[in-house]
Design a protein around this motif. Structure first.
Motif, PDB file in Angstrom:
ATOM      1  N   MET A   1       0.841  -1.177   0.000  1.00 24.33           N
ATOM      2  CA  MET A   1       0.000   0.000   0.000  1.00 24.33           C
ATOM      3  C   MET A   1       0.891   1.246   0.000  1.00 24.33           C
ATOM      4  O   MET A   1       1.801   1.372   0.797  1.00 24.33           O
ATOM      5  CB  MET A   1      -0.897   0.000   1.241  1.00 24.33           C
ATOM      6  CG  MET A   1      -1.660   1.295   1.429  1.00 24.33           C
ATOM      7  SD  MET A   1      -2.763   1.357   2.850  1.00 24.33           S
ATOM      8  CE  MET A   1      -1.652   1.805   4.153  1.00 24.33           C
ATOM      9  N   THR A   2       0.605   2.142  -0.913  1.00 24.84           N
ATOM     10  CA  THR A   2       1.302   3.425  -0.958  1.00 24.84           C
ATOM     11  C   THR A   2       0.550   4.405  -0.078  1.00 24.84           C
ATOM     12  O   THR A   2      -0.679   4.501  -0.145  1.00 24.84           O
ATOM     13  CB  THR A   2       1.360   3.956  -2.406  1.00 24.84           C
ATOM     14  OG1 THR A   2       1.970   2.972  -3.232  1.00 24.84           O
ATOM     15  CG2 THR A   2       2.164   5.237  -2.480  1.00 24.84           C
ATOM     16  N   THR A   3       1.291   5.144   0.756  1.00 22.18           N
ATOM     17  CA  THR A   3       0.662   6.109   1.650  1.00 22.18           C
ATOM     18  C   THR A   3       1.046   7.533   1.249  1.00 22.18           C
ATOM     19  O   THR A   3       1.960   7.741   0.451  1.00 22.18           O
ATOM     20  CB  THR A   3       1.073   5.874   3.111  1.00 22.18           C
ATOM     21  OG1 THR A   3       2.481   6.066   3.228  1.00 22.18           O
ATOM     22  CG2 THR A   3       0.676   4.488   3.587  1.00 22.18           C
ATOM     23  N   VAL A   4       0.363   8.485   1.831  1.00 26.57           N
ATOM     24  CA  VAL A   4       0.618   9.897   1.555  1.00 26.57           C
ATOM     25  C   VAL A   4       2.079  10.246   1.827  1.00 26.57           C
ATOM     26  O   VAL A   4       2.704  10.977   1.060  1.00 26.57           O
ATOM     27  CB  VAL A   4      -0.339  10.790   2.379  1.00 26.57           C
ATOM     28  CG1 VAL A   4       0.050  12.246   2.292  1.00 26.57           C
ATOM     29  CG2 VAL A   4      -1.768  10.585   1.909  1.00 26.57           C
ATOM     30  N   THR A   5       2.642   9.720   2.897  1.00 30.50           N
ATOM     31  CA  THR A   5       4.022  10.048   3.250  1.00 30.50           C
ATOM     32  C   THR A   5       5.018   9.650   2.159  1.00 30.50           C
ATOM     33  O   THR A   5       6.096  10.245   2.059  1.00 30.50           O
ATOM     34  CB  THR A   5       4.411   9.442   4.618  1.00 30.50           C
ATOM     35  OG1 THR A   5       5.583  10.094   5.097  1.00 30.50           O
ATOM     36  CG2 THR A   5       4.637   7.960   4.541  1.00 30.50           C
ATOM     37  N   ASP A   6       4.647   8.692   1.317  1.00 32.79           N
ATOM     38  CA  ASP A   6       5.533   8.241   0.237  1.00 32.79           C
ATOM     39  C   ASP A   6       5.668   9.271  -0.883  1.00 32.79           C
ATOM     40  O   ASP A   6       6.647   9.231  -1.629  1.00 32.79           O
ATOM     41  CB  ASP A   6       5.019   6.919  -0.358  1.00 32.79           C
ATOM     42  CG  ASP A   6       5.037   5.779   0.635  1.00 32.79           C
ATOM     43  OD1 ASP A   6       5.981   5.701   1.449  1.00 32.79           O
ATOM     44  OD2 ASP A   6       4.087   4.964   0.600  1.00 32.79           O
ATOM     45  N   VAL A   7       4.706  10.175  -1.013  1.00 32.90           N
ATOM     46  CA  VAL A   7       4.712  11.103  -2.155  1.00 32.90           C
ATOM     47  C   VAL A   7       4.656  12.585  -1.783  1.00 32.90           C
ATOM     48  O   VAL A   7       4.900  13.440  -2.628  1.00 32.90           O
ATOM     49  CB  VAL A   7       3.562  10.796  -3.142  1.00 32.90           C
ATOM     50  CG1 VAL A   7       3.660   9.379  -3.685  1.00 32.90           C
ATOM     51  CG2 VAL A   7       2.206  11.040  -2.515  1.00 32.90           C
ATOM     52  N   MET A   8       4.328  12.893  -0.542  1.00 28.66           N
ATOM     53  CA  MET A   8       4.101  14.292  -0.159  1.00 28.66           C
ATOM     54  C   MET A   8       5.387  15.115  -0.201  1.00 28.66           C
ATOM     55  O   MET A   8       6.495  14.585  -0.141  1.00 28.66           O
ATOM     56  CB  MET A   8       3.490  14.373   1.242  1.00 28.66           C
ATOM     57  CG  MET A   8       4.441  14.032   2.349  1.00 28.66           C
ATOM     58  SD  MET A   8       3.587  14.097   3.937  1.00 28.66           S
ATOM     59  CE  MET A   8       4.991  14.119   5.033  1.00 28.66           C
ATOM     60  N   THR A   9       5.215  16.413  -0.279  1.00 34.46           N
ATOM     61  CA  THR A   9       6.325  17.360  -0.193  1.00 34.46           C
ATOM     62  C   THR A   9       6.452  17.777   1.263  1.00 34.46           C
ATOM     63  O   THR A   9       5.473  18.169   1.894  1.00 34.46           O
ATOM     64  CB  THR A   9       6.038  18.594  -1.072  1.00 34.46           C
ATOM     65  OG1 THR A   9       5.902  18.157  -2.430  1.00 34.46           O
ATOM     66  CG2 THR A   9       7.137  19.621  -0.955  1.00 34.46           C
ATOM     67  N   ARG A  10       7.671  17.690   1.781  1.00 34.15           N
ATOM     68  CA  ARG A  10       7.940  18.071   3.170  1.00 34.15           C
ATOM     69  C   ARG A  10       8.543  19.470   3.226  1.00 34.15           C
ATOM     70  O   ARG A  10       8.839  20.063   2.198  1.00 34.15           O
ATOM     71  CB  ARG A  10       8.909  17.079   3.808  1.00 34.15           C
ATOM     72  CG  ARG A  10       8.337  15.688   3.903  1.00 34.15           C
ATOM     73  CD  ARG A  10       9.329  14.735   4.557  1.00 34.15           C
ATOM     74  NE  ARG A  10       8.792  13.397   4.612  1.00 34.15           N
ATOM     75  CZ  ARG A  10       7.971  12.948   5.548  1.00 34.15           C
ATOM     76  NH1 ARG A  10       7.582  13.749   6.519  1.00 34.15           N
ATOM     77  NH2 ARG A  10       7.522  11.711   5.517  1.00 34.15           N
ATOM     78  N   ASN A  11       8.747  19.980   4.430  1.00 30.76           N
ATOM     79  CA  ASN A  11       9.373  21.290   4.639  1.00 30.76           C
ATOM     80  C   ASN A  11       8.687  22.381   3.829  1.00 30.76           C
ATOM     81  O   ASN A  11       9.324  23.113   3.074  1.00 30.76           O
ATOM     82  CB  ASN A  11      10.868  21.232   4.311  1.00 30.76           C
ATOM     83  CG  ASN A  11      11.578  20.201   5.154  1.00 30.76           C
ATOM     84  OD1 ASN A  11      11.346  20.119   6.358  1.00 30.76           O
ATOM     85  ND2 ASN A  11      12.422  19.404   4.533  1.00 30.76           N
ATOM     86  N   VAL A  12       7.393  22.458   3.993  1.00 28.20           N
ATOM     87  CA  VAL A  12       6.557  23.401   3.260  1.00 28.20           C
ATOM     88  C   VAL A  12       6.687  24.795   3.880  1.00 28.20           C
ATOM     89  O   VAL A  12       6.683  24.946   5.098  1.00 28.20           O
ATOM     90  CB  VAL A  12       5.085  22.939   3.307  1.00 28.20           C
ATOM     91  CG1 VAL A  12       4.176  23.932   2.628  1.00 28.20           C
ATOM     92  CG2 VAL A  12       4.952  21.559   2.680  1.00 28.20           C
ATOM     93  N   ARG A  13       6.784  25.788   3.032  1.00 29.09           N
ATOM     94  CA  ARG A  13       6.810  27.188   3.494  1.00 29.09           C
ATOM     95  C   ARG A  13       5.429  27.522   4.033  1.00 29.09           C
ATOM     96  O   ARG A  13       4.410  27.218   3.416  1.00 29.09           O
ATOM     97  CB  ARG A  13       7.165  28.100   2.316  1.00 29.09           C
ATOM     98  CG  ARG A  13       6.954  29.576   2.560  1.00 29.09           C
ATOM     99  CD  ARG A  13       8.026  30.149   3.474  1.00 29.09           C
ATOM    100  NE  ARG A  13       7.719  31.497   3.887  1.00 29.09           N
ATOM    101  CZ  ARG A  13       8.043  32.596   3.226  1.00 29.09           C
ATOM    102  NH1 ARG A  13       8.698  32.523   2.089  1.00 29.09           N
ATOM    103  NH2 ARG A  13       7.727  33.780   3.700  1.00 29.09           N
ATOM    104  N   THR A  14       5.390  28.138   5.202  1.00 30.64           N
ATOM    105  CA  THR A  14       4.122  28.555   5.799  1.00 30.64           C
ATOM    106  C   THR A  14       4.155  30.052   6.089  1.00 30.64           C
ATOM    107  O   THR A  14       5.219  30.667   6.111  1.00 30.64           O
ATOM    108  CB  THR A  14       3.841  27.803   7.121  1.00 30.64           C
ATOM    109  OG1 THR A  14       4.841  28.142   8.082  1.00 30.64           O
ATOM    110  CG2 THR A  14       3.807  26.296   6.906  1.00 30.64           C
ATOM    111  N   LEU A  15       2.987  30.598   6.292  1.00 30.75           N
ATOM    112  CA  LEU A  15       2.830  31.985   6.715  1.00 30.75           C
ATOM    113  C   LEU A  15       1.945  31.993   7.956  1.00 30.75           C
ATOM    114  O   LEU A  15       1.315  30.983   8.272  1.00 30.75           O
ATOM    115  CB  LEU A  15       2.211  32.819   5.596  1.00 30.75           C
ATOM    116  CG  LEU A  15       3.059  32.969   4.333  1.00 30.75           C
ATOM    117  CD1 LEU A  15       2.241  33.573   3.204  1.00 30.75           C
ATOM    118  CD2 LEU A  15       4.297  33.805   4.608  1.00 30.75           C
ATOM    119  N   THR A  16       1.873  33.133   8.626  1.00 27.42           N
ATOM    120  CA  THR A  16       1.024  33.269   9.808  1.00 27.42           C
ATOM    121  C   THR A  16      -0.200  34.109   9.452  1.00 27.42           C
ATOM    122  O   THR A  16      -0.197  34.822   8.439  1.00 27.42           O
ATOM    123  CB  THR A  16       1.784  33.955  10.961  1.00 27.42           C
ATOM    124  OG1 THR A  16       2.008  35.324  10.610  1.00 27.42           O
ATOM    125  CG2 THR A  16       3.099  33.252  11.265  1.00 27.42           C
TER     126      THR A  16
END
Length: 139
Positions: free
Chosen positions: A1-16
């Motif tokens: 089973m492929t999960t979201v963690t296998d394809v997601m982009t990490r270290n996403v820029r965020t704003l407040t």
């Protein structure tokens, strides 16, 4: 089973929420993205899209100093790191969503998954093509 963690982009820029419409537009331009999560620390509060900037800010005559809290989308669908990718793709198609923030078990933002991430890293072309057609069809 492929999960979201296998394809997601990490270290996403965020704003407040107190960051401005202008800073969001500048960040989107610099990063070549159309969406940025809005967080307090690692707690997801909402998302701001390029469409939010145009429809909720520019079209209503708000200036660039307007805080994101006034224009962001606060009701946000999310995915979990451990979610099955096929289910997430089906949910994205059903809700016509192109990008989902990814949260962990404590609801902390850990990444973002897009239809592009799934197409490049995860699923067979036919499934992604069908889902993209469903996401893109008029509501």
């Amino acid at each position: 089973m492929t999960t979201v963690t296998d394809v997601m982009t990490r270290n996403v820029r965020t704003l407040t929420p107190s960051d401005t419409v202008a800073s969001a537009a500048q960040a989107m331009d610099k990063l070549n993205v159309g969406v940025i999560p809005v967080c307090e620390g690692d707690k997801l509060l909402g998302m701001v899209t390029d469409r939010d900037l145009v429809v909720r800010a520019v079209a209503q005559g708000l200036d660039g100093n307007t805080p994101l809290a006034k224009v962001m989308s606060a009701k946000v669908h999310t995915a979990r790191e451990t979610d099955d990718l096929d289910k997430v793709l089906a949910d994205m198609a059903a809700k016509q969503i192109r990008r989902l923030p990814v949260v962990d078990g404590a609801n902390r933002l850990v990444g973002i998954v897009s239809i592009g991430d799934i197409a490049v890293k995860g699923q067979d072309e036919e499934d992604v093509g069908q889902s993209l057609a469903e996401i893109s069809s008029p509501a």
